[in-house]
Write a protein that holds these residues in place. Structure first.
Motif, PDB file in Angstrom:
ATOM      1  N   VAL A  19       0.907  -1.584  -0.493  1.00  0.00           N
ATOM      2  CA  VAL A  19      -0.254  -0.203  -0.169  1.00  0.00           C
ATOM      3  C   VAL A  19       0.738   1.641  -0.236  1.00  0.00           C
ATOM      4  N   ILE A  20       1.885   1.487   0.943  1.00  0.00           N
ATOM      5  CA  ILE A  20       2.581   2.209   0.395  1.00  0.00           C
ATOM      6  C   ILE A  20       2.954   3.164  -0.722  1.00  0.00           C
ATOM      7  N   GLY A  21       2.810   2.850  -1.975  1.00  0.00           N
ATOM      8  CA  GLY A  21       3.242   3.506  -3.591  1.00  0.00           C
ATOM      9  C   GLY A  21       1.693   3.858  -3.779  1.00  0.00           C
ATOM     10  N   ARG A  22       0.854   3.780  -3.037  1.00  0.00           N
ATOM     11  CA  ARG A  22      -0.905   4.372  -3.591  1.00  0.00           C
ATOM     12  C   ARG A  22      -0.865   4.904  -2.492  1.00  0.00           C
ATOM     13  N   CYS A  23      -0.404   4.710  -0.983  1.00  0.00           N
ATOM     14  CA  CYS A  23      -0.818   6.242  -0.099  1.00  0.00           C
ATOM     15  C   CYS A  23      -0.004   7.170  -0.669  1.00  0.00           C
ATOM     16  N   LEU A  28       0.670  12.621  -3.591  1.00  0.00           N
ATOM     17  CA  LEU A  28       1.105  13.580  -4.937  1.00  0.00           C
ATOM     18  C   LEU A  28       0.399  13.870  -5.679  1.00  0.00           C
ATOM     19  N   ARG A  29      -0.487  13.409  -6.255  1.00  0.00           N
ATOM     20  CA  ARG A  29      -1.332  13.589  -7.260  1.00  0.00           C
ATOM     21  C   ARG A  29      -1.880  14.947  -7.828  1.00  0.00           C
ATOM     22  N   ASP A  30      -2.192  15.375  -6.412  1.00  0.00           N
ATOM     23  CA  ASP A  30      -2.788  16.504  -6.868  1.00  0.00           C
ATOM     24  C   ASP A  30      -2.301  18.282  -6.372  1.00  0.00           C
ATOM     25  N   ALA A  31      -0.759  17.734  -6.053  1.00  0.00           N
ATOM     26  CA  ALA A  31       0.392  18.521  -5.602  1.00  0.00           C
ATOM     27  C   ALA A  31       0.616  19.662  -6.061  1.00  0.00           C
ATOM     28  N   PRO A  32       0.719  21.088  -6.382  1.00  0.00           N
ATOM     29  CA  PRO A  32       1.379  21.603  -7.257  1.00  0.00           C
ATOM     30  C   PRO A  32       2.764  21.866  -7.029  1.00  0.00           C
ATOM     31  N   PHE A  98      -3.517  15.937  -1.153  1.00  0.00           N
ATOM     32  CA  PHE A  98      -3.336  16.910  -1.406  1.00  0.00           C
ATOM     33  C   PHE A  98      -3.524  18.251  -0.201  1.00  0.00           C
ATOM     34  N   VAL A  99      -4.389  18.452  -0.972  1.00  0.00           N
ATOM     35  CA  VAL A  99      -5.649  19.309  -0.624  1.00  0.00           C
ATOM     36  C   VAL A  99      -6.527  19.420   0.801  1.00  0.00           C
ATOM     37  N   THR A 100      -6.141  17.732   0.964  1.00  0.00           N
ATOM     38  CA  THR A 100      -6.481  18.087   2.972  1.00  0.00           C
ATOM     39  C   THR A 100      -5.701  17.876   3.792  1.00  0.00           C
ATOM     40  N   LEU A 101      -4.185  17.728   3.070  1.00  0.00           N
ATOM     41  CA  LEU A 101      -3.160  17.753   3.691  1.00  0.00           C
ATOM     42  C   LEU A 101      -3.116  18.974   3.622  1.00  0.00           C
ATOM     43  N   GLY A 195     -13.701  25.069   0.051  1.00  0.00           N
ATOM     44  CA  GLY A 195     -15.088  23.972   0.059  1.00  0.00           C
ATOM     45  C   GLY A 195     -14.747  23.403  -0.891  1.00  0.00           C
ATOM     46  N   ARG A 196     -13.567  23.055  -0.952  1.00  0.00           N
ATOM     47  CA  ARG A 196     -13.352  21.320  -1.800  1.00  0.00           C
ATOM     48  C   ARG A 196     -13.852  20.163  -0.553  1.00  0.00           C
ATOM     49  N   PRO A 197     -13.544  19.235  -0.916  1.00  0.00           N
ATOM     50  CA  PRO A 197     -13.925  18.274   0.532  1.00  0.00           C
ATOM     51  C   PRO A 197     -12.751  17.686   0.891  1.00  0.00           C
ATOM     52  N   VAL A 198     -12.492  17.848   2.572  1.00  0.00           N
ATOM     53  CA  VAL A 198     -11.326  17.329   2.629  1.00  0.00           C
ATOM     54  C   VAL A 198     -11.581  15.969   3.125  1.00  0.00           C
ATOM     55  N   PHE A 199     -10.577  15.214   3.335  1.00  0.00           N
ATOM     56  CA  PHE A 199     -10.693  13.387   4.206  1.00  0.00           C
ATOM     57  C   PHE A 199     -10.346  12.448   3.432  1.00  0.00           C
TER      58      PHE A 199
END
Length: 291
Positions: A19-23, A28-32, A98-101, A195-199
């Motif tokens: 699971v570490i790769g998925r995590c 990083l998927r949406d990290a600017p 990333f949005v949540t973090l 207003g973006r979801p955080v989860f």
């Protein structure tokens, strides 16, 4: 220019090659570009490819290869080398974007905020009907709806870490954190300033049998915190008192019967482990980590 403060995310990982790769990819998927996030993977007691896969997934991350298997020991080691505050602690088997973090980091910079946690989304796609019934009730429990555990993620401000010091060698690190501070100093976040979801997305055990083992560990960890680290803020973090609220919210009697049965079997399992001196043995769900 970034819209978030510099922060460090710490991921303790013990034999998490599945699971570490998925995590890390989810983080990083949406990290600017030019983000101010430091990632530390605190691999501890690993006998698999966790370290190798973590280094391949994020070449810029710091990946510790600690010989002893200890989650809180790994957190302490990562804290010792981390560069930024706030600190966000993330379980390797959950997904957190990333949005949540960044939202957690932002709120942890507000005056008086010591700790923060995101909302929870459960992935039921691979659960059998008994496990689904259990979690339909679990999600209605006060401690779940109030962000007091279960998300696999929480953050600490600089002041909070200074106040608590080093993490003790315990099972329930999240419960210990959430019971160090009053509710007025904690934040439960379901959306960010835009207003973006955080989860976090949590992958629970696939079967009720696996859930019994996980719940037994949770009960042992809760008792350990009560015994060794009492706090005036422990009220509201237990598993009692939520059955009536669940029924009033529309949970079916069948779901409630499954939930109660898992709790009962888990209590017996926890008692058996204590009687045989196995309470401190680390047990975790492996079914949700299978491909």
């Amino acid at each position: 220019m970034t819209s978030h403060p510099a922060f460090t995310v710490i991921i303790p990982a013990h034999n998490e090659e599945a699971v570490i790769g998925r995590c890390l990819e989810t983080i990083l998927r949406d990290a600017p570009a030019g983000h101010a996030m430091e990632i530390i993977v605190a691999a501890n007691g690993c006998h698999d490819r966790t370290v190798e896969l973590a280094r391949a997934a994020v070449p810029g991350a710091q990946v510790l290869d600690l010989p002893q298997g200890s989650k809180t020991g790994a957190i302490n080691a990562a804290n010792d080398i981390a560069s930024h505050f706030p600190r966000i602690y993330l379980d390797a088997d959950v997904e957190c974007g990333f949005v949540t973090l960044a939202a957690l980091a932002n709120v942890l910079c507000e005056p008086g905020v010591m700790t923060a946690a995101p909302a929870i989304r459960m992935d039921f796609s691979r659960l059998n009907w008994l496990a689904r019934a259990y979690y339909r009730v679990w999600l209605r429990q006060p401690y779940a709806t109030a962000g007091k555990g279960g998300a696999g993620c929480y953050g600490l401000s600089r002041a909070a870490l200074k106040a608590i010091g080093r993490f003790p060698p315990i099972i329930a690190d999240d419960l210990w954190i959430h019971t160090r501070f009053p509710d007025s100093q904690k934040r439960y976040i379901a959306s960010d300033a835009e207003g973006r979801p955080v989860f976090t997305t949590v992958h629970p055990p696939r079967t009720a049998g696996e859930q019994v083992r996980v719940e037994a560990r949770r009960q042992i960890g809760t008792a350990e915190v009560h015994r060794l680290h009492p706090s005036p803020y422990l009220a509201g973090h237990g598993s009692k008192g939520g059955v009536g609220a669940a029924l009033r919210s529309g949970v079916s009697p069948l779901d409630l019967a499954v939930f109660s049965g898992v709790k009962l079997f888990a209590r017996a399992d926890a008692k058996w482990r204590r009687a045989r001196g196995k309470a401190q043995e680390w047990t975790r769900d492996l079914s949700s980590r299978q491909a």
